[in-house]
Scaffold this motif. Structure first.
Motif, PDB file in Angstrom:
ATOM      1  N   ARG A 195     -12.935  -4.472  -9.311  1.00 45.42           N
ATOM      2  CA  ARG A 195     -12.319  -3.203  -9.674  1.00 45.42           C
ATOM      3  C   ARG A 195     -12.291  -2.318  -8.421  1.00 45.42           C
ATOM      4  O   ARG A 195     -12.695  -2.732  -7.348  1.00 45.42           O
ATOM      5  N   SER A 196     -11.839  -1.091  -8.571  1.00 38.81           N
ATOM      6  CA  SER A 196     -11.822  -0.088  -7.492  1.00 38.81           C
ATOM      7  C   SER A 196     -10.955  -0.514  -6.311  1.00 38.81           C
ATOM      8  O   SER A 196     -11.235  -0.166  -5.166  1.00 38.81           O
ATOM      9  N   THR A 197      -9.878  -1.239  -6.602  1.00 39.80           N
ATOM     10  CA  THR A 197      -8.953  -1.639  -5.538  1.00 39.80           C
ATOM     11  C   THR A 197      -8.424  -0.424  -4.781  1.00 39.80           C
ATOM     12  O   THR A 197      -8.242  -0.457  -3.566  1.00 39.80           O
ATOM     13  N   PHE A 198      -8.191   0.665  -5.507  1.00 40.93           N
ATOM     14  CA  PHE A 198      -7.653   1.883  -4.907  1.00 40.93           C
ATOM     15  C   PHE A 198      -8.717   2.960  -4.747  1.00 40.93           C
ATOM     16  O   PHE A 198      -8.408   4.092  -4.391  1.00 40.93           O
ATOM     17  N   LEU A 199      -9.982   2.613  -5.016  1.00 39.81           N
ATOM     18  CA  LEU A 199     -11.112   3.543  -4.886  1.00 39.81           C
ATOM     19  C   LEU A 199     -10.825   4.851  -5.625  1.00 39.81           C
ATOM     20  O   LEU A 199     -10.898   5.943  -5.066  1.00 39.81           O
ATOM     21  N   GLN A 200     -10.481   4.675  -6.908  1.00 37.32           N
ATOM     22  CA  GLN A 200     -10.139   5.803  -7.794  1.00 37.32           C
ATOM     23  C   GLN A 200      -8.985   6.653  -7.270  1.00 37.32           C
ATOM     24  O   GLN A 200      -8.856   7.829  -7.595  1.00 37.32           O
ATOM     25  N   GLY A 201      -8.132   6.060  -6.450  1.00 35.95           N
ATOM     26  CA  GLY A 201      -6.982   6.784  -5.919  1.00 35.95           C
ATOM     27  C   GLY A 201      -7.241   7.483  -4.605  1.00 35.95           C
ATOM     28  O   GLY A 201      -6.350   8.141  -4.056  1.00 35.95           O
ATOM     29  N   LEU A 202      -8.438   7.323  -4.053  1.00 37.39           N
ATOM     30  CA  LEU A 202      -8.785   7.995  -2.794  1.00 37.39           C
ATOM     31  C   LEU A 202      -7.851   7.586  -1.663  1.00 37.39           C
ATOM     32  O   LEU A 202      -7.515   8.400  -0.795  1.00 37.39           O
ATOM     33  N   PHE A 203      -7.395   6.330  -1.673  1.00 38.57           N
ATOM     34  CA  PHE A 203      -6.527   5.841  -0.598  1.00 38.57           C
ATOM     35  C   PHE A 203      -5.195   6.602  -0.506  1.00 38.57           C
ATOM     36  O   PHE A 203      -4.543   6.568   0.532  1.00 38.57           O
ATOM     37  N   PHE A 204      -4.808   7.276  -1.589  1.00 37.54           N
ATOM     38  CA  PHE A 204      -3.485   7.896  -1.632  1.00 37.54           C
ATOM     39  C   PHE A 204      -3.507   9.407  -1.416  1.00 37.54           C
ATOM     40  O   PHE A 204      -2.454  10.043  -1.372  1.00 37.54           O
ATOM     41  N   ILE A 205      -4.682   9.979  -1.281  1.00 36.59           N
ATOM     42  CA  ILE A 205      -4.777  11.435  -1.115  1.00 36.59           C
ATOM     43  C   ILE A 205      -4.579  11.807   0.351  1.00 36.59           C
ATOM     44  O   ILE A 205      -5.121  11.158   1.250  1.00 36.59           O
ATOM     45  N   GLU A 206      -3.790  12.846   0.589  1.00 35.09           N
ATOM     46  CA  GLU A 206      -3.599  13.324   1.956  1.00 35.09           C
ATOM     47  C   GLU A 206      -4.951  13.741   2.528  1.00 35.09           C
ATOM     48  O   GLU A 206      -5.678  14.531   1.912  1.00 35.09           O
ATOM     49  N   ILE A 259      -8.938  -6.114 -11.502  1.00 30.70           N
ATOM     50  CA  ILE A 259      -8.690  -5.144 -12.563  1.00 30.70           C
ATOM     51  C   ILE A 259      -8.108  -3.867 -11.955  1.00 30.70           C
ATOM     52  O   ILE A 259      -8.727  -3.252 -11.097  1.00 30.70           O
ATOM     53  N   VAL A 260      -6.928  -3.513 -12.410  1.00 32.67           N
ATOM     54  CA  VAL A 260      -6.279  -2.294 -11.916  1.00 32.67           C
ATOM     55  C   VAL A 260      -5.948  -1.381 -13.089  1.00 32.67           C
ATOM     56  O   VAL A 260      -5.542  -1.844 -14.152  1.00 32.67           O
ATOM     57  N   GLY A 261      -6.144  -0.106 -12.873  1.00 28.83           N
ATOM     58  CA  GLY A 261      -5.779   0.876 -13.882  1.00 28.83           C
ATOM     59  C   GLY A 261      -4.505   1.589 -13.469  1.00 28.83           C
ATOM     60  O   GLY A 261      -4.276   1.832 -12.282  1.00 28.83           O
ATOM     61  N   VAL A 262      -3.675   1.910 -14.435  1.00 28.60           N
ATOM     62  CA  VAL A 262      -2.441   2.648 -14.171  1.00 28.60           C
ATOM     63  C   VAL A 262      -2.311   3.771 -15.188  1.00 28.60           C
ATOM     64  O   VAL A 262      -2.838   3.689 -16.295  1.00 28.60           O
ATOM     65  N   GLU A 263      -1.592   4.819 -14.794  1.00 32.31           N
ATOM     66  CA  GLU A 263      -1.374   5.954 -15.681  1.00 32.31           C
ATOM     67  C   GLU A 263      -0.080   5.816 -16.476  1.00 32.31           C
ATOM     68  O   GLU A 263       0.076   6.446 -17.522  1.00 32.31           O
ATOM     69  N   ASN A 264       0.838   4.976 -15.964  1.00 36.36           N
ATOM     70  CA  ASN A 264       2.123   4.819 -16.649  1.00 36.36           C
ATOM     71  C   ASN A 264       2.743   3.466 -16.310  1.00 36.36           C
ATOM     72  O   ASN A 264       2.264   2.744 -15.423  1.00 36.36           O
ATOM     73  N   THR A 265       3.800   3.145 -17.011  1.00 35.67           N
ATOM     74  CA  THR A 265       4.467   1.852 -16.858  1.00 35.67           C
ATOM     75  C   THR A 265       5.045   1.686 -15.460  1.00 35.67           C
ATOM     76  O   THR A 265       4.996   0.599 -14.884  1.00 35.67           O
ATOM     77  N   ASN A 266       5.609   2.753 -14.910  1.00 37.95           N
ATOM     78  CA  ASN A 266       6.217   2.652 -13.591  1.00 37.95           C
ATOM     79  C   ASN A 266       5.201   2.235 -12.534  1.00 37.95           C
ATOM     80  O   ASN A 266       5.511   1.427 -11.646  1.00 37.95           O
ATOM     81  N   GLN A 267       3.984   2.795 -12.609  1.00 38.61           N
ATOM     82  CA  GLN A 267       2.950   2.408 -11.644  1.00 38.61           C
ATOM     83  C   GLN A 267       2.653   0.909 -11.725  1.00 38.61           C
ATOM     84  O   GLN A 267       2.537   0.237 -10.700  1.00 38.61           O
ATOM     85  N   LEU A 268       2.530   0.393 -12.933  1.00 36.87           N
ATOM     86  CA  LEU A 268       2.229  -1.032 -13.104  1.00 36.87           C
ATOM     87  C   LEU A 268       3.361  -1.893 -12.557  1.00 36.87           C
ATOM     88  O   LEU A 268       3.131  -2.848 -11.808  1.00 36.87           O
ATOM     89  N   ARG A 269       4.570  -1.521 -12.895  1.00 39.35           N
ATOM     90  CA  ARG A 269       5.717  -2.306 -12.451  1.00 39.35           C
ATOM     91  C   ARG A 269       5.861  -2.258 -10.924  1.00 39.35           C
ATOM     92  O   ARG A 269       6.105  -3.290 -10.274  1.00 39.35           O
ATOM     93  N   GLU A 270       5.690  -1.071 -10.354  1.00 37.69           N
ATOM     94  CA  GLU A 270       5.822  -0.935  -8.900  1.00 37.69           C
ATOM     95  C   GLU A 270       4.733  -1.721  -8.165  1.00 37.69           C
ATOM     96  O   GLU A 270       4.995  -2.323  -7.120  1.00 37.69           O
ATOM     97  N   ASN A 271       3.514  -1.693  -8.701  1.00 39.95           N
ATOM     98  CA  ASN A 271       2.436  -2.451  -8.068  1.00 39.95           C
ATOM     99  C   ASN A 271       2.755  -3.940  -8.037  1.00 39.95           C
ATOM    100  O   ASN A 271       2.567  -4.614  -7.016  1.00 39.95           O
ATOM    101  N   ILE A 272       3.256  -4.457  -9.150  1.00 37.46           N
ATOM    102  CA  ILE A 272       3.531  -5.892  -9.242  1.00 37.46           C
ATOM    103  C   ILE A 272       4.752  -6.268  -8.418  1.00 37.46           C
ATOM    104  O   ILE A 272       4.725  -7.226  -7.639  1.00 37.46           O
ATOM    105  N   GLU A 273       5.839  -5.503  -8.579  1.00 35.91           N
ATOM    106  CA  GLU A 273       7.068  -5.834  -7.857  1.00 35.91           C
ATOM    107  C   GLU A 273       6.884  -5.712  -6.350  1.00 35.91           C
ATOM    108  O   GLU A 273       7.531  -6.419  -5.566  1.00 35.91           O
ATOM    109  N   GLY A 274       5.983  -4.822  -5.928  1.00 32.41           N
ATOM    110  CA  GLY A 274       5.774  -4.624  -4.497  1.00 32.41           C
ATOM    111  C   GLY A 274       4.999  -5.735  -3.819  1.00 32.41           C
ATOM    112  O   GLY A 274       4.978  -5.816  -2.581  1.00 32.41           O
ATOM    113  N   LEU A 275       4.362  -6.612  -4.609  1.00 29.18           N
ATOM    114  CA  LEU A 275       3.525  -7.653  -4.007  1.00 29.18           C
ATOM    115  C   LEU A 275       4.321  -8.610  -3.130  1.00 29.18           C
ATOM    116  O   LEU A 275       3.808  -9.121  -2.131  1.00 29.18           O
TER     117      LEU A 275
END
Length: 278
Positions: free
Chosen positions: A183-194, A237-253
């Motif tokens: 889990r924590s692939t994105f470290l609770q979203g820390l990687f995306f914060i300015e 294990i990845v958590g998403v807030e909406n469908t677009n996030q899940l789809r973008e994560n997978i399609e971007g691989l």
């Protein structure tokens, strides 16, 4: 889709407003239904939940979970919440007769309450659970439990671009036929914060974040691909807030850019979100 077969869906956002970068709060039940349908379309098979995830299990129980392998977690036993009652409630909330996995959410409590492990084995014999194990935060927890003779069939641990503390232990567990979830692939979203929006507490990683964010157009896919490419990991294990996030994560691989080797060791103050200053 490349790598998507190793993905599992985290569900804490379905029961709580979770994550340092979460601006939208708890995911709506309508969106949860869409996320599950999308996960199913990409053949994601594992759902990861817990009794401590707010009302996540109740939300999930309103949907058809028959095509998923569902994992839950229990808290330390008390007079008001013995483990058999926790399992019964989780099964009722989820609308299931059995769980694929049941993990100790606070595994060190097994040392004080060893009868819990015996109960887990009994639940397996009763076919209420297929696999038992731990959700861990620190490698020392795992070493202590293994030395005491608690051999898991599943473990879930944090693992990401900054955090490889468990790597050697996971390679060993894999040889013991243990199923490895991270889990924590994105470290609770820390990687995306300015970086400039972060407090001085995070100074040690601000330069790393600036480099990553400026050089990776689809940083989430690169971070996800980094973990998916580890042979010793079975499910990410990845958590998403909406469908677009899940789809973008997978399609971007398919076009994920490789991350550069990390040379700086990141301190535990950053790797463990429970230590973050609020």
């Amino acid at each position: 889709m490349k790598g998507s077969e190793k993905l599992g869906l985290g569900t804490v956002q379905f029961g709580l407003p979770y994550g340092i970068s979460n601006k939208n709060g708890q995911t709506s039940t309508t969106e949860v239904a869409k996320i599950l349908a999308t996960a199913k379309s990409y053949e994601i098979e594992v759902l990861d939940s817990a009794s401590a995830y707010g009302n996540s299990e109740e939300v999930l129980g309103k949907e058809d979970l028959s095509s998923f392998k569902v994992i839950s977690k229990f808290m330390p036993e008390s007079n008001t919440k013995p483990i058999f009652k926790q399992l019964k409630k989780s099964l009722e909330s989820l609308g299931l007769n059995f769980l694929y996995g049941y993990l100790a959410h606070r595994p060190m409590s097994l040392l004080e309450q060893p009868g819990q492990w015996d109960q887990l084995i009994q639940f397996k014999e009763e076919r209420k659970i297929k696999k038992i194990g731990f959700s861990l935060n620190e490698p020392e927890e795992l070493h202590t439990l293994l030395n005491k003779g608690y051999i898991p069939e599943i473990v879930q641990v944090p693992f990401n671009y900054f955090d490889n503390r468990f790597e050697d232990s996971l390679i060993l567990l894999k040889k013991m036929n243990c199923e490895i979830h991270t889990r924590s692939t994105f470290l609770q979203g820390l990687f995306f914060i300015e970086p400039d929006r972060l407090s001085s507490y995070f100074n040690e990683i601000k330069s790393n974040l600036r480099e990553l964010q400026s050089s990776h157009e689809n940083l989430s896919a690169s971070l996800l691909n980094f973990v998916l490419n580890k042979d010793f990991i079975d499910k990410v294990i990845v958590g998403v807030e909406n469908t677009n996030q899940l789809r973008e994560n997978i399609e971007g691989l398919n076009n994920a850019k490789d991350l550069p080797p990390i040379t700086d060791k990141v301190s535990n103050n950053i790797l463990n979100p429970s230590l973050w200053k609020k």
